[in-house]
Write a protein that holds these residues in place. Sequence first.
Motif, PDB file in Angstrom:
ATOM      1  N   ASP A 143      -0.959  17.081  93.792  1.00  0.00           N
ATOM      2  CA  ASP A 143      -1.390  18.166  92.556  1.00  0.00           C
ATOM      3  C   ASP A 143      -2.196  19.314  93.064  1.00  0.00           C
ATOM      4  OD1 ASP A 143      -3.692  17.019  93.690  1.00  0.00           O
ATOM      5  OD2 ASP A 143      -4.406  16.246  91.882  1.00  0.00           O
ATOM      6  N   ARG A 144      -1.892  19.467  94.525  1.00  0.00           N
ATOM      7  CA  ARG A 144      -2.480  20.613  95.135  1.00  0.00           C
ATOM      8  C   ARG A 144      -2.231  21.907  94.420  1.00  0.00           C
ATOM      9  NH1 ARG A 144      -6.030  19.125  99.320  1.00  0.00           N
ATOM     10  NH2 ARG A 144      -5.628  17.108 100.162  1.00  0.00           N
ATOM     11  N   LEU A 145      -1.075  22.238  94.336  1.00  0.00           N
ATOM     12  CA  LEU A 145      -0.768  23.384  93.773  1.00  0.00           C
ATOM     13  C   LEU A 145      -0.698  23.391  92.514  1.00  0.00           C
ATOM     14  CD1 LEU A 145       2.341  24.843  96.049  1.00  0.00           C
ATOM     15  CD2 LEU A 145      -0.185  25.548  96.068  1.00  0.00           C
ATOM     16  N   ILE A 146      -0.337  22.389  91.596  1.00  0.00           N
ATOM     17  CA  ILE A 146       0.102  22.094  90.422  1.00  0.00           C
ATOM     18  C   ILE A 146      -1.251  22.353  89.713  1.00  0.00           C
ATOM     19  CG2 ILE A 146       0.323  20.532  88.441  1.00  0.00           C
ATOM     20  CD1 ILE A 146       2.825  19.468  90.069  1.00  0.00           C
ATOM     21  N   SER A 147      -2.430  21.634  90.298  1.00  0.00           N
ATOM     22  CA  SER A 147      -3.639  21.928  89.712  1.00  0.00           C
ATOM     23  C   SER A 147      -4.229  23.490  89.827  1.00  0.00           C
ATOM     24  CB  SER A 147      -4.571  20.981  90.257  1.00  0.00           C
ATOM     25  OG  SER A 147      -4.981  21.348  91.598  1.00  0.00           O
ATOM     26  N   MET A 148      -3.630  24.208  90.379  1.00  0.00           N
ATOM     27  CA  MET A 148      -4.015  25.680  90.659  1.00  0.00           C
ATOM     28  C   MET A 148      -2.893  26.657  90.100  1.00  0.00           C
ATOM     29  SD  MET A 148      -6.575  25.829  92.876  1.00  0.00           S
ATOM     30  CE  MET A 148      -7.464  24.447  93.621  1.00  0.00           C
TER      31      MET A 148
END
Length: 256
Positions: A143-148
Amino acid sequence: MGLLSISSLTKKFGGLVALKQFDLTVEKGEILGIIGPNGSGKTTFFNVLTGMFRADEGTVLLDGTSDNLLDRKTHEIIGMGVARTFQNQRPFSNLSVLQNIMVGGHCRGRSGIFSALLRLPGAGRERRRLEKRAMEVMTIFGDRLISMKDRSAWTLSYANRRRLEIARALASDPKLLLLDEPTAGMNPAESLQLLDNIRHINSTGVTVLVIEHDMNFMKQLCGRLVALDYGEKIVEGSYDTVRNHSRVIEAYLGKD
Ligand code: ADP
Ligand code: MG
């Protein structure tokens, strides 16, 4: 016949020979590491391979095709399935993370990244396809990019910018992924995670060429290494073969 057959690749900058008669075969499915001191020609190799700089000499054949990749333009090379990240990351800082990755998908087979940006459609089937692909590649990083995804790219940490670069490259659905110092700015835990991420990408059928200074990272990741010095290949082979080669030891002791 490998995925990539390179022969006599040469690039000069004035009197400086940045890459000299470089021969290399990259096998389909492998993760191949490229090492060498600063200024040894590693980035130049990626630059000529992707058509950003014109080579002075050489032949590069991709996936059994008989026409020289070096005669193609950058957008054509992306369209043929070669994608890269940059040593000095350059996301479009005012676009969101999601939009940056969508641009990567949109550039496949299109001319020029800026005209692609201008034409990035606000609605419709193409936009939905690009968005779906972008979401897909983001999941590689948990979720490192998805959350951003809706944040402006300039707000990202160094580690997330590196991940964004890789996701953007993957959005064009490459056969061959070129990573230029992907751990730059990452802490040891983040680098370790990136190892798994790259292995996962490789397991989906993407052949990987990676430039990196961290020898421990390379030992764990790469099946094979190639060492450059002053634009010339010194040695290629297993980690142990390359690491113990006298000219590799000399090159690193001499400069780093
Ligand atoms: P590496 O990535 O291994 O650190 P580079 O490929 O960036 O090395 O550089 C190889 C050599 O080519 C260096 O001597 C560098 O100064 C030179 N070089 C690279 N790009 C250019 C350029 N655009 N113009 C002139 N010289 C360059
Ligand atoms: Mg470099």
